[in-house]
Design a protein around this motif. Structure first.
Motif, PDB file in Angstrom:
ATOM      1  N   UNK A 163      15.897  -8.832  17.149  1.00  6.50           N
ATOM      2  CA  UNK A 163      14.655  -9.250  16.691  1.00  6.50           C
ATOM      3  C   UNK A 163      14.148  -8.861  15.215  1.00  6.50           C
ATOM      4  N   UNK A 164      13.839  -9.514  14.217  1.00  5.65           N
ATOM      5  CA  UNK A 164      13.297  -8.692  12.800  1.00  5.65           C
ATOM      6  C   UNK A 164      14.173  -8.421  12.009  1.00  5.65           C
ATOM      7  N   UNK A 165      15.725  -9.839  12.314  1.00  3.95           N
ATOM      8  CA  UNK A 165      16.672  -9.294  10.819  1.00  3.95           C
ATOM      9  C   UNK A 165      16.330 -10.746   9.958  1.00  3.95           C
ATOM     10  N   UNK A 166      16.777 -10.580   9.409  1.00  9.56           N
ATOM     11  CA  UNK A 166      16.313 -11.485   7.878  1.00  9.56           C
ATOM     12  C   UNK A 166      17.986 -12.793   8.459  1.00  9.56           C
ATOM     13  N   UNK A 167      17.494 -13.849   8.048  1.00 13.40           N
ATOM     14  CA  UNK A 167      18.983 -14.891   8.942  1.00 13.40           C
ATOM     15  C   UNK A 167      18.726 -15.821   6.810  1.00 13.40           C
ATOM     16  N   UNK A 168      19.781 -15.364   6.483  1.00 10.77           N
ATOM     17  CA  UNK A 168      20.031 -16.069   5.375  1.00 10.77           C
ATOM     18  C   UNK A 168      21.430 -17.763   5.709  1.00 10.77           C
TER      19      UNK A 168
END
Lengths: 65, 413
Positions: free
Chosen positions: B319-324
Motif C-alpha cells: 500500500x502507498x506504492x506509486x504505480x507507473x
C-alpha cells in the motif's frame, strides 16, 4: 452469444459504440452504455468480443456463450 | 569488463544500481525513451523512483498496464502519499486542482464523470462535425492566405484546438493568449512553482468570471449545461466548477494541438502512408489511432498509487506504492502491436492506451479523434504539397513538459 453491461462499472467511455455501433449505444444523460441487441447478430459477435475483452476500459461488458 | 561479468547477476558484494528516475527523456521523437526496453527485460513490474526520489513500480507491458490502470485499489488522487510526482512539488499545487476530474477517486469521480460523459458521447461529438469542419476550414484558409513558411503550431494547431474548446465551453476566444500561455506554463517542467501558481490563478480568474456570468444568464454552452447539472445534483460549488472548467479548457486545447503538430510531422515523415491516406480519406480513423499510438504524447500521465497491498502479475506491491504505466511503452508492446516501431496505418491500433485505461480513460477522446480526423484529412487535401521547412534534427520538441509535442513546426508548400 448474450451480452450484458454492468451499469455500476460503466464510465461512458464509448469504446463499445466505436467497436460495435449496431449492438451498443450511449445514453445522452450519463454516457452509459445501453445494449441494443442483447443477443447480437452473428456478424457483430467478433466486434462485441473485442469491445468486451480488449476495449472497454471499465471492464463492464460480459459476454456469455 | 568480461562477457561473463556482464551477464552475471549482482552479488551481495556488488552495490545494487540505484533505480532509474521517471520520467525518462526521449532520445528520438519517433520512439519512446530508450530506457523502457531495458526496464521491460527486468520483469512485469520493476522498481523506479520519481523526481522526488520516492519509490514506485513501473511496467512497460500492455497487459500489466491495463491491469494497473483499471485496478480498483489504484487511486488517481495525487495528494495521496506515494503518488508519483511528475515534477518536484507537484502535490503542493493541491489547492489549484480542486474540481479536476482527472485527480478524483470514486465515489466523487463517478458523480462528475457521468455528468460530463453524456456531453461527450460519440453521437454528441458527431453532431459537432459541421462546427469542427468550419473551424478547420477557416484555419486552413488563413494559412493559405498568409505568408510562407509558417509555424504550424502557432498559426494553425493551437488556434484550431483553442477555438473549438472555447466555442464548446463558451469561453471568449479573445482570451486565448491568456489560456494558451497559462496552460503552457502549468505543463512545462521548466516553470518555477511561482510561475505555475500565477498561471493557475490567471486561468482560474478567467473561468471564474465566465462561470459567474453564466450562473446569472444560462446559455447552451457546456459550462451552462454543467451549472444546470451541478444544481440538479445539488452539488453546485463555484470554485469546484471553476476547477473542472480549467481542466477541460487545458485538456481540450493543449493535447489536441500537440497531436496536430506531431501528427502532421509523422505523416510528412511517412510519405507512402500519407499518399495512401490522401487517396482514401476513409482511412482517417485508422491513421489517427496509429498516430496516437506512435507518439503517445501523454506518456507520463498514466500513473496511480496503491491504496492497499495488491498482487499484480505475481508481484507484491505494498500500500502507498506509486504505480507507473507509461503508455508509450505499452503502445510499443510487441505482444499486442507486432513490429511496434513501424508506423503502419493498416495495423489494428485500436487497443492503444494513449487515452489511458480504467475509469479515467479520456472523456474527450471521441472529440479529439474527430478533430484530428478532420484536421489531417483537410490539411493534406487543401495543401497537397505541404512540406517541412526545417531539418527534423533542428526541430524543438517538448521534452520538458507533461505532454510531448513541438514548440514550433515550420512548414511551407
Amino acid at each position: 452469444m448474450r451480452v450484458i453491461v454492468d451499469h455500476d462499472l460503466c464510465v461512458g467511455a464509448g469504446q463499445c459504440v466505436r467497436a460495435a455501433p449496431e449492438v451498443f449505444e450511449q445514453s445522452d444523460l450519463d454516457g452509459k452504455s445501453q445494449v441494443l441487441q442483447p443477443v447480437p447478430d452473428w456478424k457483430y459477435q467478433a466486434a462485441v468480443r473485442e469491445a468486451a475483452v480488449r476495449m472497454c476500459p471499465a471492464r463492464a461488458i460480459s459476454v456469455v456463450g | 569488463m568480461t562477457e561473463a561479468q556482464a551477464v552475471s547477476a549482482p552479488t551481495p558484494e556488488q552495490p545494487t544500481p540505484a533505480p532509474p528516475t521517471f520520467p525518462m527523456p526521449r532520445a528520438c521523437p519517433f520512439a519512446p525513451p530508450a530506457a523502457y526496453a531495458e526496464l521491460g527485460e527486468k520483469g512485469p513490474l520493476t522498481p523506479v523512483v520519481d523526481v522526488e526520489g520516492t519509490a514506485a513500480w513501473l511496467t512497460t507491458r500492455h497487459d500489466v498496464a491495463r491491469d494497473l490502470l483499471a485496478h480498483p485499489k489504484a487511486s488517481k488522487n495525487l495528494l495521496r502519499p506515494g503518488f508519483p510526482a511528475l515534477f518536484p512539488g507537484a502535490a503542493a499545487l493541491a489547492g489549484e486542482i480542486k474540481g479536476f476530474l482527472i485527480w478524483m477517486d470514486p465515489p466523487e469521480h463517478t458523480l462528475y464523470r457521468h455528468m460530463l460523459a453524456g456531453e461527450f458521447t460519440m453521437r454528441r461529438v458527431q453532431a459537432m462535425r459541421p462546427q469542427i469542419e468550419k473551424i478547420v476550414d477557416d484555419g486552413i484558409t488563413r494559412l493559405l492566405d498568409g505568408p510562407r513558411p509558417v509555424d504550424l503550431v502557432h498559426e494553425f494547431a493551437l488556434p484550431t484546438a483553442s477555438l473549438l474548446i472555447s466555442e464548446l465551453l463558451g469561453v471568449p476566444y479573445s482570451e486565448r493568449d491568456l489560456f494558451q500561455h497559462a496552460t503552457g506554463a502549468i505543463l512545462s517542467h521548466e516553470s518555477t512553482q511561482e510561475q505555475r501558481k500565477t498561471a493557475f490563478a490567471q486561468v482560474r480568474g478567467l473561468l471564474s468570471r465566465v462561470i459567474a456570468e453564466r450562473t446569472e444568464n444560462l446559455g447552451d454552452d457546456l459550462l451552462s449545461t454543467l451549472i444546470r447539472k451541478y444544481r440538479e445534483a445539488d452539488v453546485f460549488d463555484h470554485d469546484h466548477l471553476v476547477g473542472m472548467a480549467v481542466m477541460l479548457l487545458g485538456a481540450g486545447h493543449e493535447t489536441t494541438a500537440n497531436m496536430i503538430a506531431v501528427g502532421t510531422l509523422g505523416l510528412l515523415q511517412h510519405p507512402e502512408a500519407l499518399a495512401e491516406f490522401r487517396a482514401d480519406p476513409s482511412l482517417s480513423p485508422r491513421v489517427v489511432d496509429e498516430l496516437l499510438r506512435y507518439f503517445s504524447i501523454g506518456d507520463h500521465v498514466t500513473c496511480r498509487v496503491a491504496t492497499e497491498d495488491i498482487e499484480v502479475h505475481g508481484v507484491h506491491i505494498p500500500a502507498g506504492s506509486g504505480l507507473i504505466a507509461p503508455n508509450a511503452a505499452a503502445n510499443r508492446d510487441p505482444e499486442v502491436f507486432p513490429n511496434p516501431d513501424a508506423f503502419d496505418i493498416h495495423r489494428n491500433s485500436r487497443s492503444h492506451l494513449a487515452f489511458g485505461f480504467g475509469i479515467h480513460q479520456c472523456l474527450g477522446q471521441h472529440l479529439a479523434r474527430l478533430e484530428l480526423e478532420i484536421v489531417f484529412t483537410e490539411l493534406f487535401r487543401r495543401i497537397p504539397d505541404l512540406r517541412l521547412d526545417s531539418e527534423v534534427a533542428d526541430l524543438q520538441f517538448k521534452d520538458q513538459a507533461l505532454f510531448y509535442g513541438l514548440h514550433r513546426l515550420p512548414v511551407t508548400w
